[in-house]
Design a protein around this motif. Structure first.
Motif, PDB file in Angstrom:
ATOM      1  N   THR A   1      11.763  -2.347  -5.054  1.00 60.23           N
ATOM      2  CA  THR A   1      11.889  -0.979  -5.558  1.00 60.23           C
ATOM      3  C   THR A   1      10.817  -0.100  -4.930  1.00 60.23           C
ATOM      4  OG1 THR A   1      10.478  -1.486  -7.445  1.00 60.23           O
ATOM      5  CG2 THR A   1      12.851  -1.678  -7.781  1.00 60.23           C
ATOM      6  N   ALA A   2      11.065   1.190  -4.965  1.00 58.46           N
ATOM      7  CA  ALA A   2      10.096   2.154  -4.457  1.00 58.46           C
ATOM      8  C   ALA A   2       9.299   2.697  -5.638  1.00 58.46           C
ATOM      9  CB  ALA A   2      10.800   3.274  -3.724  1.00 58.46           C
ATOM     10  N   LEU A   3       8.000   2.437  -5.654  1.00 63.78           N
ATOM     11  CA  LEU A   3       7.140   3.019  -6.680  1.00 63.78           C
ATOM     12  C   LEU A   3       6.901   4.499  -6.383  1.00 63.78           C
ATOM     13  CD1 LEU A   3       4.473   0.199  -7.137  1.00 63.78           C
ATOM     14  CD2 LEU A   3       6.470   0.680  -8.551  1.00 63.78           C
ATOM     15  N   GLN A   4       6.808   4.838  -5.115  1.00 65.68           N
ATOM     16  CA  GLN A   4       6.665   6.220  -4.671  1.00 65.68           C
ATOM     17  C   GLN A   4       7.645   6.449  -3.528  1.00 65.68           C
ATOM     18  OE1 GLN A   4       2.668   6.808  -3.328  1.00 65.68           O
ATOM     19  NE2 GLN A   4       1.792   6.839  -5.379  1.00 65.68           N
ATOM     20  N   ALA A   5       8.233   7.630  -3.499  1.00 65.05           N
ATOM     21  CA  ALA A   5       9.147   7.996  -2.422  1.00 65.05           C
ATOM     22  C   ALA A   5       9.100   9.511  -2.251  1.00 65.05           C
ATOM     23  CB  ALA A   5      10.563   7.537  -2.740  1.00 65.05           C
ATOM     24  N   PRO A   6       9.374   9.992  -1.043  1.00 61.90           N
ATOM     25  CA  PRO A   6       9.379  11.444  -0.828  1.00 61.90           C
ATOM     26  C   PRO A   6      10.384  12.135  -1.750  1.00 61.90           C
ATOM     27  CG  PRO A   6       9.440  10.298   1.256  1.00 61.90           C
ATOM     28  CD  PRO A   6       9.623   9.266   0.188  1.00 61.90           C
ATOM     29  N   SER A   7       9.992  13.290  -2.264  1.00 65.10           N
ATOM     30  CA  SER A   7      10.881  14.035  -3.150  1.00 65.10           C
ATOM     31  C   SER A   7      10.855  15.514  -2.761  1.00 65.10           C
ATOM     32  CB  SER A   7      10.445  13.846  -4.605  1.00 65.10           C
ATOM     33  OG  SER A   7       9.123  14.313  -4.774  1.00 65.10           O
TER      34      SER A   7
ATOM     35  N   ASN B   1       4.654  10.233   0.101  1.00 67.35           N
ATOM     36  CA  ASN B   1       4.164   8.855   0.120  1.00 67.35           C
ATOM     37  C   ASN B   1       5.292   7.879  -0.188  1.00 67.35           C
ATOM     38  OD1 ASN B   1       1.517   9.586   0.672  1.00 67.35           O
ATOM     39  ND2 ASN B   1       1.044   9.877  -1.493  1.00 67.35           N
ATOM     40  N   VAL B   2       5.200   6.699   0.410  1.00 67.70           N
ATOM     41  CA  VAL B   2       6.156   5.625   0.152  1.00 67.70           C
ATOM     42  C   VAL B   2       5.363   4.384  -0.230  1.00 67.70           C
ATOM     43  CG1 VAL B   2       7.999   4.177   1.097  1.00 67.70           C
ATOM     44  CG2 VAL B   2       7.794   6.554   1.834  1.00 67.70           C
ATOM     45  N   GLN B   3       5.735   3.773  -1.362  1.00 65.60           N
ATOM     46  CA  GLN B   3       5.105   2.527  -1.799  1.00 65.60           C
ATOM     47  C   GLN B   3       6.198   1.613  -2.335  1.00 65.60           C
ATOM     48  OE1 GLN B   3       2.162   2.846  -4.927  1.00 65.60           O
ATOM     49  NE2 GLN B   3       1.276   0.866  -4.391  1.00 65.60           N
ATOM     50  N   VAL B   4       6.181   0.366  -1.876  1.00 64.50           N
ATOM     51  CA  VAL B   4       7.214  -0.602  -2.226  1.00 64.50           C
ATOM     52  C   VAL B   4       6.627  -1.667  -3.140  1.00 64.50           C
ATOM     53  CG1 VAL B   4       8.800  -2.347  -1.295  1.00 64.50           C
ATOM     54  CG2 VAL B   4       8.421  -0.235  -0.053  1.00 64.50           C
ATOM     55  N   GLN B   5       7.440  -2.092  -4.102  1.00 65.75           N
ATOM     56  CA  GLN B   5       7.078  -3.192  -4.992  1.00 65.75           C
ATOM     57  C   GLN B   5       8.185  -4.239  -4.897  1.00 65.75           C
ATOM     58  OE1 GLN B   5       6.821  -2.106  -9.112  1.00 65.75           O
ATOM     59  NE2 GLN B   5       5.994  -4.066  -9.738  1.00 65.75           N
ATOM     60  N   ILE B   6       7.794  -5.495  -4.661  1.00 67.99           N
ATOM     61  CA  ILE B   6       8.785  -6.567  -4.580  1.00 67.99           C
ATOM     62  C   ILE B   6       8.569  -7.547  -5.724  1.00 67.99           C
ATOM     63  CG2 ILE B   6       9.160  -6.413  -2.101  1.00 67.99           C
ATOM     64  CD1 ILE B   6       7.303  -8.847  -1.770  1.00 67.99           C
TER      65      ILE B   6
ATOM     66  N   PRO C   1       0.826  -1.201   0.000  1.00 60.48           N
ATOM     67  CA  PRO C   1       0.000   0.000   0.000  1.00 60.48           C
ATOM     68  C   PRO C   1       0.867   1.260   0.000  1.00 60.48           C
ATOM     69  CG  PRO C   1       0.058  -0.950   2.186  1.00 60.48           C
ATOM     70  CD  PRO C   1       0.771  -1.917   1.285  1.00 60.48           C
ATOM     71  N   SER C   2       0.293   2.350  -0.455  1.00 64.54           N
ATOM     72  CA  SER C   2       0.975   3.635  -0.414  1.00 64.54           C
ATOM     73  C   SER C   2       0.822   4.212   0.995  1.00 64.54           C
ATOM     74  CB  SER C   2       0.370   4.586  -1.444  1.00 64.54           C
ATOM     75  OG  SER C   2       1.013   5.835  -1.382  1.00 64.54           O
ATOM     76  N   ILE C   3       1.945   4.458   1.653  1.00 58.84           N
ATOM     77  CA  ILE C   3       1.963   4.939   3.033  1.00 58.84           C
ATOM     78  C   ILE C   3       2.319   6.422   3.040  1.00 58.84           C
ATOM     79  CG2 ILE C   3       2.972   4.624   5.327  1.00 58.84           C
ATOM     80  CD1 ILE C   3       1.367   2.218   4.295  1.00 58.84           C
ATOM     81  N   ASN C   4       1.463   7.231   3.655  1.00 57.65           N
ATOM     82  CA  ASN C   4       1.715   8.664   3.746  1.00 57.65           C
ATOM     83  C   ASN C   4       2.549   8.948   4.990  1.00 57.65           C
ATOM     84  OD1 ASN C   4       1.688  11.404   3.550  1.00 57.65           O
ATOM     85  ND2 ASN C   4      -0.484  11.663   3.997  1.00 57.65           N
ATOM     86  N   VAL C   5       3.787   9.384   4.759  1.00 57.81           N
ATOM     87  CA  VAL C   5       4.649   9.827   5.854  1.00 57.81           C
ATOM     88  C   VAL C   5       4.695  11.353   5.796  1.00 57.81           C
ATOM     89  CG1 VAL C   5       5.989   7.688   5.926  1.00 57.81           C
ATOM     90  CG2 VAL C   5       6.737   9.516   4.446  1.00 57.81           C
TER      91      VAL C   5
END
Length: 179
Positions: free
Chosen positions: A121-127, A105-110, A97-101
C-alpha cells in the motif's frame, strides 16, 4: 567546391579532436554493470599461430624459421550471484523511505507473511491536481509488486514520477524485510 572542402575538413578535424580526447580501446577488458551485477568480458589479444621469425638464405634454397606464440588470455566472466530463496520465517509490516518526487511524496508499506509479499500500500502518494494519475497508478503498481514479489516492476504509464517513487520506496521496504 570550396564549401565541400570546408565541410569535409571540419568533419575530419572534429573527428580527430574527439578521438584525441577518448581514443578507442580495441583489445582491452571491458566491464559492464547491469542492474548492480558486473559482467566482465575479455577479448583475446593473441592467438596461437606460427609466426615467421627470421629468413635465412643458404645457397639456392631459402629456409624460414618459425616460432609458436603461446599467448594465453584468460577470459573471466563473473556471473551474478544466484539469489537464494526468501527466508521462510519473515513476517510483518515494513515501510520504505518517503521519496520526494516532483508532484509530492511517495512511501510504500509492504506486508510480508512467510517470506512472501501479501500486500503493498501507499502510505503517501501525490495528491491535488495529480490525483487522477495517482489513483490510476497505485492499483497497477500494487498488482505488479504482488506479481513480481520483488522491486522488479514495470511502472505505470503516465505516472513515471510516482512509479519511480514507488520503486525506490519499495526497495527500501524490501531491504528492511531482508527480501
Amino acid at each position: 567546391m570550396k564549401r565541400g572542402l570546408l565541410i569535409a575538413g571540419g568533419a575530419l578535424g572534429g573527428l580527430g579532436a574527439v578521438m584525441a580526447i577518448t581514443p578507442p580501446q580495441f583489445s582491452s577488458t571491458e566491464s559492464l554493470a547491469i542492474g548492480g551485477g558486473a559482467i566482465a568480458a575479455s577479448t583475446p589479444s593473441a592467438v596461437d599461430s606460427p609466426t615467421p621469425v627470421a629468413t635465412k638464405a643458404t645457397g639456392t634454397t631459402t629456409k624460414k624459421a618459425t616460432a609458436s606464440k603461446a599467448a594465453t588470455s584468460a577470459a573471466t566472466v563473473s556471473a551474478p550471484a544466484t539469489q537464494s530463496a526468501a527466508p521462510q520465517g519473515v513476517n510483518g509490516t515494513f515501510s520504505g523511505p518517503s521519496i520526494n518526487v516532483n508532484y509530492g511524496n511517495v512511501q510504500v508499506q509492504i506486508t510480508v507473511k512467510d517470506g512472501k509479499i501479501t500486500d503493498a500500500t501507499a502510505l503517501q502518494a501525490p495528491s491535488g491536481r495529480n490525483d487522477r494519475w495517482t489513483n490510476m497508478a497505485l492499483p497497477i503498481l500494487k498488482k505488479q509488486t504482488l506479481a513480481a514479489q520483488s522491486a522488479n516492476i514495470q511502472g505505470a504509464s503516465g505516472a513515471s514520477y510516482t512509479s519511480y517513487g514507488w520503486y525506490t520506496s519499495l526497495q527500501g521496504a524490501l531491504a528492511k524485510a531482508g527480501l
